[in-house]
Design a protein around this motif. Sequence first.
Motif, short mmCIF file in Angstrom:
data_model
loop_
_atom_site.label_atom_id
_atom_site.label_comp_id
_atom_site.label_asym_id
_atom_site.label_seq_id
_atom_site.Cartn_x
_atom_site.Cartn_y
_atom_site.Cartn_z
N LYS A 3 39.26 42.77 43.09
CA LYS A 3 38.85 43.72 42.07
C LYS A 3 37.85 43.06 41.11
CE LYS A 3 43.23 46.23 42.15
NZ LYS A 3 44.47 46.58 41.37
N TYR A 16 35.89 42.17 37.60
CA TYR A 16 36.32 41.94 36.22
C TYR A 16 35.48 42.81 35.30
CZ TYR A 16 38.92 37.95 37.98
OH TYR A 16 39.79 37.16 38.67
N SER A 17 36.10 43.33 34.26
CA SER A 17 35.39 44.26 33.40
C SER A 17 34.52 43.57 32.37
CB SER A 17 36.38 45.20 32.70
OG SER A 17 37.28 44.46 31.90
N ASN A 18 34.79 42.30 32.07
CA ASN A 18 33.94 41.60 31.12
C ASN A 18 34.07 40.09 31.27
OD1 ASN A 18 36.05 40.53 29.24
ND2 ASN A 18 36.42 42.71 28.85
N GLN A 32 37.46 38.11 30.58
CA GLN A 32 38.51 38.20 31.60
C GLN A 32 38.31 37.20 32.73
OE1 GLN A 32 39.15 42.20 32.97
NE2 GLN A 32 39.52 42.99 30.92
N ASN A 53 28.05 41.02 31.36
CA ASN A 53 28.89 42.18 31.65
C ASN A 53 28.19 43.19 32.53
OD1 ASN A 53 30.91 41.02 30.15
ND2 ASN A 53 30.62 42.32 28.35
N SER A 97 29.65 44.14 36.58
CA SER A 97 29.97 45.50 37.06
C SER A 97 29.44 45.74 38.48
CB SER A 97 29.39 46.54 36.11
OG SER A 97 27.96 46.51 36.13
#
Length: 474
Positions: A45, A47-49, A52, A131, A135
């Motif tokens: 998965k 990472y959102s930022n 993390q 970031n 994505s």
Amino acid sequence: MTSFIHEDFLLSGSFAKTLYHDHAKPLPIIDYHCHLPAEEIAENKPYSNLTQIWLNGDHYKWRAMRSTGEKEMAITGNVSDYEKFKAWARTVPACVGNPLYHWTHMELKRYFDIDLLLSDETSDEIWNRCNDMLSQQDFTPQQLITRFNVEMIGTTDDPLDELVFHKKLKKQDGFKTEVLPSFRPDPLLDISQPAFQQYVNELQAATQITISQFDDFLSAVKTRIGFFHEHGCRVSDHGFEFLPFKVCTHAEAAAVFEKAKEGIPLTDLEIQKYKTYTLLFLGEHYHSLDWVMQLHIGALRNTNARKFDSLGSNTGFDSINDYQLAKPLNAFLNELDKHNQLPKTIIYSLNPIHNYIVASAAGNFQDENVKGKVQMGAGWWFNDTKDGILAQMTDLSNVGLLSNFIGMLTDSRSFLSFPRHEYFRRILCNMIGEWVEKGELPRDQQLLGKLVEDISYFNARQYFNVTQSSPTVF
């Protein structure tokens, strides 16, 4: 203006540059010891930022932030990920001279192609740029591993782990990196810990073996080793505050086990005897399966009681221990070797004053059938600095054979740590290049290029029996 992390970073002479660019740089990575979670690799998965993937769980960075006076809330607390990143950005300029300064900017460069120096002033631009890239699909854990040409990863796994995510990875098509479990049986040896009996109960449930006496316990342990072996494990790992060695019979170890089972307090001597006997038992079994045994010795853990009570373990409050090593280490290796049951063994001491002791002990127990059977491990934890890496390789060169060394590992929980292999390779090439410039080694690219290739990749590939096809070296 030349980037701080440029193509010849840490390379001071022409021969060092040749060794790195022609021999070290193109090779794959064998990261034989790390703490990457198999679950995150398997689930793949994004990472959102940046916090993390970069700051969570990284107690190296946490220690640095505490040293600059950042509030604990901004380090491990419940503030936003952005605020935690800002705290790290404020800290980075203070890290000059610490390897974190190098690693931070190598990671920004290699993963995100960012040449900016991280600081409070540049933090928002770096946060937004990173970031945006995170994505994208090519920033998932598997894609990051693939991008860095990582051929094998050795995770660190509890003996009771059912290896669900290792099994899942075996079934995935398209991801070529071998992700293999490593057997970390510290809870089986920590007989003085309050949780020991509960762990024995869980071992009983996992193996369906009724553990009423010591022999049952050993049978259950062998069952778990067999389970790990079936799922690709070929490496164990042990962590000790100091290496125990007290001669112990089977009957004595069984008696200690019975006392612990009944909740009777143990003496220090009984604890050391139990640990010695059980570790020798494990070593013999590793040898029978052709496993590698890793011994990490000398971490004084959780030294700040107040912080341990509030934050738990592995949060950045550990230290280097001082301890006697020469006699117990040689005695332990000798006890296994006497019966020709010494497995391939890697010895890491967190205290660098033991470098010569480890290197000299390793030289006592080599084997004509295995190149570099007993290894002095790479600079570990507080020693994976530039100076620590140089000291480890220099001391190994003086006492043993650098040419047999199996090279670096990340020992990391972060998917952004693979440039540590590049860091090591650059330091290795520059060290050898400087020896050449001083006239201490011949300017022989064939001889020294092979040395660099072996230490960077081929020695580890042979030592761990990695089965991938040989790479092309340019």
